[in-house]
Design an enzyme around this catalytic site. Structure first.
Site, PDB file in Angstrom:
ATOM      1  N   LYS A 178       0.770  -1.193   0.005  1.00  0.00           N
ATOM      2  CA  LYS A 178      -0.058  -0.096   0.093  1.00  0.00           C
ATOM      3  C   LYS A 178       0.973   1.406   0.059  1.00  0.00           C
ATOM      4  CE  LYS A 178      -3.877  -2.348   0.270  1.00  0.00           C
ATOM      5  NZ  LYS A 178      -3.305  -3.681   0.253  1.00  0.00           N
TER       6      LYS A 178
HETATM    7  C1  LIG Z   1      -9.806  -1.791  -0.877  1.00  0.00           C
HETATM    8  C2  LIG Z   1      -9.267  -2.659   0.019  1.00  0.00           C
HETATM    9  N1  LIG Z   1      -9.803  -3.302   1.353  1.00  0.00           N
HETATM   10  C3  LIG Z   1      -9.221  -3.849   2.089  1.00  0.00           C
HETATM   11  C4  LIG Z   1      -7.867  -4.540   1.954  1.00  0.00           C
HETATM   12  C5  LIG Z   1      -7.681  -5.619   2.908  1.00  0.00           C
HETATM   13  O1  LIG Z   1      -6.379  -4.960   3.607  1.00  0.00           O
HETATM   14  P1  LIG Z   1      -5.399  -6.239   4.348  1.00  0.00           P
HETATM   15  O2  LIG Z   1      -5.001  -7.059   3.531  1.00  0.00           O
HETATM   16  O3  LIG Z   1      -4.562  -5.218   5.110  1.00  0.00           O
HETATM   17  O4  LIG Z   1      -6.356  -7.005   5.329  1.00  0.00           O
HETATM   18  C6  LIG Z   1      -7.483  -4.368   0.927  1.00  0.00           C
HETATM   19  C7  LIG Z   1      -6.171  -5.111   0.491  1.00  0.00           C
HETATM   20  O5  LIG Z   1      -5.705  -5.255  -0.593  1.00  0.00           O
HETATM   21  C8  LIG Z   1      -7.999  -3.437  -0.133  1.00  0.00           C
HETATM   22  O6  LIG Z   1      -7.532  -3.333  -1.437  1.00  0.00           O
END
Ligand SMILES: Cc1ncc(COP(=O)(O)O)c(C=O)c1O
Length: 438
Positions: free
Chosen positions: A226
């Protein structure tokens, strides 16, 4: 607790005070090779790695590093420093570090009152984690189609609201922003909570305000892929103390967040079964630094994207992604929709051949959990398959994504724009009346 055991020991033995606490140094808890292999991933120079190895090898850690987020005896843990940085940067009163973006979403949804037999409106395009977190609460995700900005279409919201709807969970996609004004207007009028999924757009702004500060909750992923990231982490921003407490009870059900951890509930509904999404101290040590770099990184991305966009010609067969706030976009991707899938594939291939980092799904593309149509983990419930979202289906397949590098110089940007114009000239017709790049 060691202290309690010490006190018991003293009481039992009278003047012969014993201690159950091990006062000698034990084996180092830290594995030197394991630690060094993590240091290597940071890309330190050989000299620095040697110095770190020397320090780690000499240090006797006794009982070992205490890396929990609480009871550290320190004035401020790294997680608390991360949360303070988030409050300062985003200008919000409540911020929570968590182990993942999915954990942040789950905590926010439960905090917003989402649970069994309720519904949450999610965007058809984003990532499956949003809808998956909705299902973890026992609720049902209801997908709202996108518009030509690739974000949830606010004009389609009303038709999806039912007596079971509790919240809207819009996703800010790949650095760009949702049209939050009309979304919040509908939510307020219909008594719904708004949970922003900002995982892909940390640092983006809408009408001057950071995304994540507009709804009731803002949820961020702080994973390595990210805009701000170290390894695996999450961040949650909450609009009020009450909302923060409810999310905290879900995410840190050990009660460590409470003034008196084991006390009975202070009000009805304060305590309920939750889980543990605590952020680790090692992760926070990276993220607190990464988060403080975010505003400068976003400024570099924006400058680079603007330098490319300003040089692009307009074409009859090319529809640039519409922006809900051109100044608020983080700018790490540049997207457009050629007239059909075959043209997208040809343009993306020629761009790559010219050295531009471009991708298109092309014909017969593999499933991809960023679109609702392929979110197979949701299949376990009757809500599958979800009703069609035709705009998402069409745009997702035709979309070409060009990655923007924050470190590109003006010269790099000029060459990328020149290459893009040359590829477009080869396949398309220049048209001064076609939609402008913004
Ligand atoms: C739009 C969105 N929401 C939620 C997430 C989930 O994040 P995490 O992988 O930190 O749980 C992601 C991860 O790619 C995402 O792109």
């Amino acid at each position: 607790m060691p202290m309690e055991r010490e006190a018991q020991g003293a009481a039992l033995q009278g003047s012969q005070r014993v201690t159950t606490r091990v006062e000698t140094h034990g084996e180092p808890k830290i594995g030197i090779e394991e630690f060094m292999s993590i240091c290597e991933r940071f890309g330190f120079s050989v000299d620095t790695l040697e110095r770190i190895r020397a320090v780690v090898s000499e240090e006797d850690w006794g009982e070992g590093p205490f890396l929990a987020n609480y009871y550290s005896g320190l004035p401020e843990t790294k997680v608390q420093a991360f949360e303070r940085a988030a409050r300062e940067i985003f200008g919000v009163p409540y911020a929570m570090g968590l182990s993942s973006g999915t954990g942040a979403l789950h905590a926010a949804l439960v905090g917003a009152g989402v649970g069994p037999d309720t519904e949450v409106i999610c965007a058809a395009l984003g990532f499956f984690a949003t809808a998956s977190a909705v299902m973890l609460t026992g609720a049902t995700p209801v997908f709202c189609d996108v518009d030509d900005s690739l974000h949830l279409d606010p004009t389609k919201l009303e038709a999806l609201i039912t007596p079971k709807t509790v919240a809207i969970a819009p996703t800010h996609v790949m650095g760009a922003v949702c049209d939050m004004g009309p979304i919040i207007e509908v939510a307020q009028r219909r008594g719904l909570k708004v949970i922003e999924d900002c995982a892909q757009a940390c640092g983006a702004t809408y009408r001057g305000a950071y995304v994540g500060t507009l709804g009731d909750y803002g949820c961020f992923s702080i994973s390595a892929y990210k805009i701000v990231g170290g390894g695996e982490g999450g961040l949650l921003l909450a609009k009020s103390h009450e909302l923060w407490e409810r999310a905290a009870q879900l995410a840190e059900a050990g009660g460590l967040w409470r003034p008196d951890r084991f006390a009975p509930p202070r009000y009805a509904g304060e305590l309920f079964p939750g889980t543990n999404y605590r952020m680790s101290e090692l992760e926070a040590a990276v993220d607190v630094v990464q988060l403080r770099k975010m505003p400068d990184a976003v400024a570099r991305f924006r400058r680079a994207k603007r330098a490319i966009l300003d040089r692009l010609q307009t074409y009859r067969e090319i529809q640039p992604q519409r922006s809900n706030d051109p100044d608020g976009d983080v700018g790490y991707t540049l997207r457009f929709f050629p007239r059909d899938v075959e043209l997208s594939a040809r343009i993306a291939a020629d761009l790559r051949a010219a050295g531009v980092d471009a991708a298109a799904r092309g014909p017969n593309a593999a499933p991809d959990w960023h679109s609702y149509a392929y979110m197979y983990p949701l299949q376990t419930r009757s809500a599958w398959p979800p009703p069609a979202c035709p705009v998402c289906d069409d745009l997702f397949e035709r979309m070409v994504t060009v990655s923007v590098n924050q470190w590109s110089t003006d010269d790099h940007c000029r060459r990328i724009a020149d290459a893009m114009n040359a590829v477009f000239d080869k396949h398309c017709t220049r048209d001064d009346n076609a939609r402008a790049w913004r």
